[in-house]
Design a protein around this motif. Structure first.
Motif, PDB file in Angstrom:
ATOM      1  N   VAL A   1      28.063  76.541  34.312  1.00 34.07           N
ATOM      2  CA  VAL A   1      27.409  75.484  35.098  1.00 34.07           C
ATOM      3  C   VAL A   1      26.523  76.102  36.180  1.00 34.07           C
ATOM      4  O   VAL A   1      25.419  75.610  36.454  1.00 34.07           O
ATOM      5  CB  VAL A   1      28.458  74.529  35.700  1.00 34.07           C
ATOM      6  CG1 VAL A   1      27.813  73.592  36.717  1.00 34.07           C
ATOM      7  CG2 VAL A   1      29.119  73.707  34.598  1.00 34.07           C
ATOM      8  N   ASN A   2      26.979  77.183  36.790  1.00 30.38           N
ATOM      9  CA  ASN A   2      26.133  77.885  37.762  1.00 30.38           C
ATOM     10  C   ASN A   2      24.856  78.389  37.107  1.00 30.38           C
ATOM     11  O   ASN A   2      23.761  78.298  37.683  1.00 30.38           O
ATOM     12  CB  ASN A   2      26.908  79.059  38.386  1.00 30.38           C
ATOM     13  CG  ASN A   2      27.939  78.610  39.395  1.00 30.38           C
ATOM     14  OD1 ASN A   2      27.844  77.505  39.948  1.00 30.38           O
ATOM     15  ND2 ASN A   2      28.942  79.445  39.638  1.00 30.38           N
ATOM     16  N   GLN A   3      24.989  78.935  35.912  1.00 27.47           N
ATOM     17  CA  GLN A   3      23.819  79.421  35.180  1.00 27.47           C
ATOM     18  C   GLN A   3      22.889  78.264  34.821  1.00 27.47           C
ATOM     19  O   GLN A   3      21.664  78.407  34.847  1.00 27.47           O
ATOM     20  CB  GLN A   3      24.257  80.168  33.917  1.00 27.47           C
ATOM     21  CG  GLN A   3      24.946  81.496  34.200  1.00 27.47           C
ATOM     22  CD  GLN A   3      25.528  82.126  32.943  1.00 27.47           C
ATOM     23  OE1 GLN A   3      25.790  81.457  31.950  1.00 27.47           O
ATOM     24  NE2 GLN A   3      25.725  83.437  32.991  1.00 27.47           N
ATOM     25  N   TYR A   4      23.471  77.132  34.508  1.00 25.99           N
ATOM     26  CA  TYR A   4      22.670  75.934  34.221  1.00 25.99           C
ATOM     27  C   TYR A   4      21.898  75.494  35.463  1.00 25.99           C
ATOM     28  O   TYR A   4      20.702  75.193  35.405  1.00 25.99           O
ATOM     29  CB  TYR A   4      23.598  74.811  33.749  1.00 25.99           C
ATOM     30  CG  TYR A   4      22.909  73.489  33.510  1.00 25.99           C
ATOM     31  CD1 TYR A   4      22.260  73.231  32.316  1.00 25.99           C
ATOM     32  CD2 TYR A   4      22.913  72.499  34.497  1.00 25.99           C
ATOM     33  CE1 TYR A   4      21.627  72.023  32.095  1.00 25.99           C
ATOM     34  CE2 TYR A   4      22.288  71.281  34.291  1.00 25.99           C
ATOM     35  CZ  TYR A   4      21.640  71.049  33.082  1.00 25.99           C
ATOM     36  OH  TYR A   4      21.005  69.847  32.869  1.00 25.99           O
ATOM     37  N   GLU A   5      22.557  75.485  36.595  1.00 27.00           N
ATOM     38  CA  GLU A   5      21.930  74.994  37.821  1.00 27.00           C
ATOM     39  C   GLU A   5      20.869  75.947  38.359  1.00 27.00           C
ATOM     40  O   GLU A   5      19.930  75.518  39.030  1.00 27.00           O
ATOM     41  CB  GLU A   5      23.008  74.733  38.869  1.00 27.00           C
ATOM     42  CG  GLU A   5      23.905  73.556  38.501  1.00 27.00           C
ATOM     43  CD  GLU A   5      25.003  73.296  39.514  1.00 27.00           C
ATOM     44  OE1 GLU A   5      25.261  74.203  40.330  1.00 27.00           O
ATOM     45  OE2 GLU A   5      25.584  72.201  39.478  1.00 27.00           O
TER      46      GLU A   5
ATOM     47  N   GLY B   1      18.996  77.681  36.310  1.00 29.58           N
ATOM     48  CA  GLY B   1      17.905  77.678  35.343  1.00 29.58           C
ATOM     49  C   GLY B   1      18.006  78.696  34.237  1.00 29.58           C
ATOM     50  O   GLY B   1      17.121  78.756  33.374  1.00 29.58           O
ATOM     51  N   SER B   2      19.067  79.493  34.199  1.00 27.84           N
ATOM     52  CA  SER B   2      19.175  80.478  33.119  1.00 27.84           C
ATOM     53  C   SER B   2      19.797  79.885  31.861  1.00 27.84           C
ATOM     54  O   SER B   2      19.758  80.502  30.794  1.00 27.84           O
ATOM     55  CB  SER B   2      19.984  81.693  33.571  1.00 27.84           C
ATOM     56  OG  SER B   2      21.270  81.319  34.022  1.00 27.84           O
ATOM     57  N   LEU B   3      20.354  78.688  31.962  1.00 32.45           N
ATOM     58  CA  LEU B   3      20.823  77.946  30.797  1.00 32.45           C
ATOM     59  C   LEU B   3      20.173  76.568  30.788  1.00 32.45           C
ATOM     60  O   LEU B   3      20.004  75.939  31.840  1.00 32.45           O
ATOM     61  CB  LEU B   3      22.341  77.772  30.827  1.00 32.45           C
ATOM     62  CG  LEU B   3      23.229  78.933  30.376  1.00 32.45           C
ATOM     63  CD1 LEU B   3      24.699  78.567  30.546  1.00 32.45           C
ATOM     64  CD2 LEU B   3      22.945  79.317  28.925  1.00 32.45           C
ATOM     65  N   ASP B   4      19.816  76.093  29.586  1.00 31.40           N
ATOM     66  CA  ASP B   4      19.271  74.740  29.433  1.00 31.40           C
ATOM     67  C   ASP B   4      20.353  73.734  29.081  1.00 31.40           C
ATOM     68  O   ASP B   4      20.103  72.529  29.082  1.00 31.40           O
ATOM     69  CB  ASP B   4      18.209  74.719  28.329  1.00 31.40           C
ATOM     70  CG  ASP B   4      16.968  75.493  28.713  1.00 31.40           C
ATOM     71  OD1 ASP B   4      16.420  75.230  29.795  1.00 31.40           O
ATOM     72  OD2 ASP B   4      16.555  76.372  27.925  1.00 31.40           O
ATOM     73  N   GLU B   5      21.532  74.246  28.775  1.00 31.25           N
ATOM     74  CA  GLU B   5      22.639  73.381  28.356  1.00 31.25           C
ATOM     75  C   GLU B   5      23.941  74.033  28.764  1.00 31.25           C
ATOM     76  O   GLU B   5      24.052  75.262  28.794  1.00 31.25           O
ATOM     77  CB  GLU B   5      22.595  73.192  26.832  1.00 31.25           C
ATOM     78  CG  GLU B   5      23.781  72.493  26.218  1.00 31.25           C
ATOM     79  CD  GLU B   5      24.898  73.460  25.817  1.00 31.25           C
ATOM     80  OE1 GLU B   5      25.979  72.972  25.445  1.00 31.25           O
ATOM     81  OE2 GLU B   5      24.706  74.692  25.905  1.00 31.25           O
ATOM     82  N   ALA B   6      24.914  73.222  29.116  1.00 31.28           N
ATOM     83  CA  ALA B   6      26.235  73.747  29.440  1.00 31.28           C
ATOM     84  C   ALA B   6      27.278  72.688  29.120  1.00 31.28           C
ATOM     85  O   ALA B   6      27.032  71.482  29.243  1.00 31.28           O
ATOM     86  CB  ALA B   6      26.323  74.154  30.912  1.00 31.28           C
ATOM     87  N   VAL B   7      28.427  73.152  28.693  1.00 31.37           N
ATOM     88  CA  VAL B   7      29.558  72.267  28.431  1.00 31.37           C
ATOM     89  C   VAL B   7      30.368  72.131  29.713  1.00 31.37           C
ATOM     90  O   VAL B   7      30.712  73.130  30.351  1.00 31.37           O
ATOM     91  CB  VAL B   7      30.441  72.829  27.301  1.00 31.37           C
ATOM     92  CG1 VAL B   7      31.658  71.936  27.081  1.00 31.37           C
ATOM     93  CG2 VAL B   7      29.635  72.949  26.012  1.00 31.37           C
ATOM     94  N   LEU B   8      30.644  70.895  30.107  1.00 32.18           N
ATOM     95  CA  LEU B   8      31.379  70.634  31.335  1.00 32.18           C
ATOM     96  C   LEU B   8      32.881  70.644  31.082  1.00 32.18           C
ATOM     97  O   LEU B   8      33.343  70.301  29.989  1.00 32.18           O
ATOM     98  CB  LEU B   8      30.965  69.288  31.921  1.00 32.18           C
ATOM     99  CG  LEU B   8      29.472  69.100  32.223  1.00 32.18           C
ATOM    100  CD1 LEU B   8      29.216  67.697  32.749  1.00 32.18           C
ATOM    101  CD2 LEU B   8      28.995  70.151  33.224  1.00 32.18           C
ATOM    102  N   SER B   9      33.616  71.009  32.087  1.00 29.17           N
ATOM    103  CA  SER B   9      35.072  71.052  31.987  1.00 29.17           C
ATOM    104  C   SER B   9      35.681  70.463  33.257  1.00 29.17           C
ATOM    105  O   SER B   9      35.327  70.856  34.363  1.00 29.17           O
ATOM    106  CB  SER B   9      35.546  72.501  31.797  1.00 29.17           C
ATOM    107  OG  SER B   9      36.958  72.578  31.788  1.00 29.17           O
ATOM    108  N   GLY B  10      36.578  69.525  33.072  1.00 36.22           N
ATOM    109  CA  GLY B  10      37.310  68.983  34.209  1.00 36.22           C
ATOM    110  C   GLY B  10      36.609  67.835  34.906  1.00 36.22           C
ATOM    111  O   GLY B  10      35.394  67.644  34.797  1.00 36.22           O
TER     112      GLY B  10
END
Length: 541
Positions: free
Chosen positions: A253-257, A259-268
């Motif tokens: 999620v940090n990588q998503y925020e 900009g190094s990831l365009d998608e992330a799976v959320l947990s919790g």
């Protein structure tokens, strides 16, 4: 998932695909020409005959192409086969192939399909998915070593026509040929790479919209790169997709925020709550069930039904999904996932479902546990729970440890290991209890139920019930062409599995993802391969 019969069912909900197009974003976006994608686990294999998991299926679905490919709304569309016909008796499929190429420039021909299918059903390959071919003529006999692989009911009529002969009609056979085990395979490539075939991205050839690069067989990253030899290459709009296997949701999620990831799976609940209600958030219902298998071969005490039932009754699934997972997943209502198939307007789980096998009652659990221990001649027991080393995997084993140690005399240890290794341990029986998951390959209850026949290749716990075996046999055999009787067989089979607590269902998965606004057109499927990037687009602002 050994689909053997014709059945007319109302297929709903879970068979639909999701075409995502996010808009609006509060976090930093990349300007890369590649989509940057998170996977929760490493890529186990690129060998279509040996793939068993969604990560491998996702990679293969985008780097290779079968006779047909999945489409939205529970449909299929042309793949390598431009068209196909089915005989009046439903036993013969004739696929007319387009002229296409492998990534090495060699033509993809009918012989590649013949070879690929024969290799998968060959007992020497030891494919766990070979049973999907069961209705193809002679497949079962080949698997038993009773007839040569050359007798399989598939032949090449020239270079661009494939003729398949089935033992009996199977009107959903078209869905099977979209799957990885039915992909074409280059005999020349298999022989060239030998035992290394499919173990790295270099030891492979591809006939799909993308090639895979940068995968060594053990690393955590790989890239889908546009395949210039693909017949429809001009319509592929992205340069590729860069995958990063990351099992720590906070990191992803940090990588998503940033900009190094365009998608992330959320947990919790915290992560889901942060994005829920925004245009970036997508809750994807999946035709899947997470459950516990108990190793009856390694630990004979698990043959005791009271022991099995006590463990299940000690688990509060509402607390688990609501407070521990918090990602929208729902408590198990049985083994077969809800919202996948219906008959006469009634969901399968409504017909089959009772509270048996999925209830929480700690006082009753303690009574059955004491009774079971007495029956097996034990006063105390130490057991281990095995799961993946993902965030959810760790949360799950911790929750189960706390819940089950409320049973007097039970000591629980936990073990969380990488996904690929967990699969290997499950298949080889190296566990006491293991948290497993199954996602349907096709929207029909049999996709779940056939796993737990006595000889089922995914029946890792070795539970066995003669009545259950008989019901599944009837659904696949004498009742195959009678939709009402077949449905009733499957309903009764689910009820037997739950009343005998052959497995312990935990929850039905809903995967929460965030996707950047610059990415659109990624298609998700709740059954079979998880995603398709053929129509993906990038819009950099």
């Amino acid at each position: 998932m050994k689909f053997r019969s014709v059945v007319k069912l109302g297929i709903v909900g879970a068979a639909s695909a999701f075409l995502l197009a996010a808009c609006g974003n509060s976090s930093k976006e990349s300007t890369s020409k590649y989509i940057n994608w998170q996977e929760n686990s490493q890529l186990p294999t690129l060998d279509a005959s040996k793939a068993t998991d969604t990560v491998s299926f996702g990679a293969l679905n985008n780097s290779n192409e079968g006779l047909l490919i999945n489409a939205s709304d529970n449909k299929v569309k042309p793949g390598v086969a431009e068209s196909y016909t089915v005989s009046k008796d439903g036993k013969t499929y004739t696929f007319n192939l387009r002229h296409s190429k492998w990534s090495d420039g060699k033509p993809v021909t009918a012989k590649d399909f013949v070879y690929g299918w024969q290799r998968t059903v060959n007992p020497k390959t030891a494919s766990q998915y070979s049973y999907l071919f069961s209705d193809v003529k002679n497949a079962d006999a080949i698997g038993k070593g009773q007839t040569p692989v050359s007798s399989l009911g598939i032949k090449a009529d020239g270079d661009y026509k494939v003729v398949v002969t089935l033992d009996k009609p199977q009107n959903y056979f078209k869905y099977l040929v979209t799957m990885a085990p039915f992909l074409p395979q280059s005999e020349a490539a298999v022989k060239k790479f030998g035992s290394a075939y499919g173990t790295t991205s270099k030891d492979m050839v591809y006939n799909g919209p993308f090639k895979i690069e940068g995968w060594t067989g053990t690393n955590n990253s790989w890239t889908l790169v546009k395949n210039k030899e693909y017949y429809n290459a001009s319509k592929i709009k992205v340069a590729g997709v860069k995958f990063n296997a990351q099992n720590d949701s906070n990191t992803s999620v940090n990588q998503y925020e940033t900009g190094s990831l365009d998608e992330a799976v959320l947990s919790g609940a915290q992560q889901v709550g942060k994005y829920k209600g925004t245009s970036e958030y997508h809750a994807l219902k999946q035709a899947s069930t997470f459950y516990i298998e108990l190793n009856e071969k390694k630990d004979p005490m698990f043959k005791n039904a009271n022991i099995r039932k006590a463990i299940s009754l000690a688990i509060d699934r509402k607390e688990y999904t609501g407070n521990t997972l918090g990602d929208g997943s729902i408590p198990a209502v049985g083994y077969v996932s809800p919202g996948m198939s219906e008959r006469n307007g009634k969901d399968f789980t409504a017909d089959a479902g009772t509270t048996t096998g999925v209830s929480y009652n700690l006082s009753e659990a303690k009574k059955l546990w004491a009774k079971g221990l007495k029956e097996v001649g034990k006063k105390s027991v130490s057991l281990s729970i095995l799961s993946d080393d993902t965030d959810n995997g760790k949360k799950t084993t911790e929750f189960l440890q706390t819940a089950l140690e409320k049973l007097p005399g039970l000591k629980i240890s936990t073990q969380n290991i990488p996904f690929k290794l967990r699969l290997a341990h499950s298949q080889s029986g190296q566990f006491d209890m293991v948290v497993s998951a199954w996602g349907a390959d096709f929207p029909d209850p049999i996709s779940f139920l056939e796993l737990f026949t006595t000889d089922g290749s995914y029946n890792n716990g070795k539970w066995s019930n003669a009545k259950y075996d008989e019901l599944i046999k009837n659904a696949d055999g004498k009742d195959a062409n009678d939709a009402a009787k077949r449905w009733d067989d499957m309903v009764k089979a689910e009820q037997v599995l739950m009343s005998d607590q052959g497995i312990i269902p935990l929850y039905h998965s809903v995967q929460s993802r965030v996707i950047k606004s610059r990415v659109s057109g990624v298609q998700f499927f709740p059954t079979g391969s998880p995603y398709d990037f053929r129509d993906a687009k990038i819009t950099n602002k």
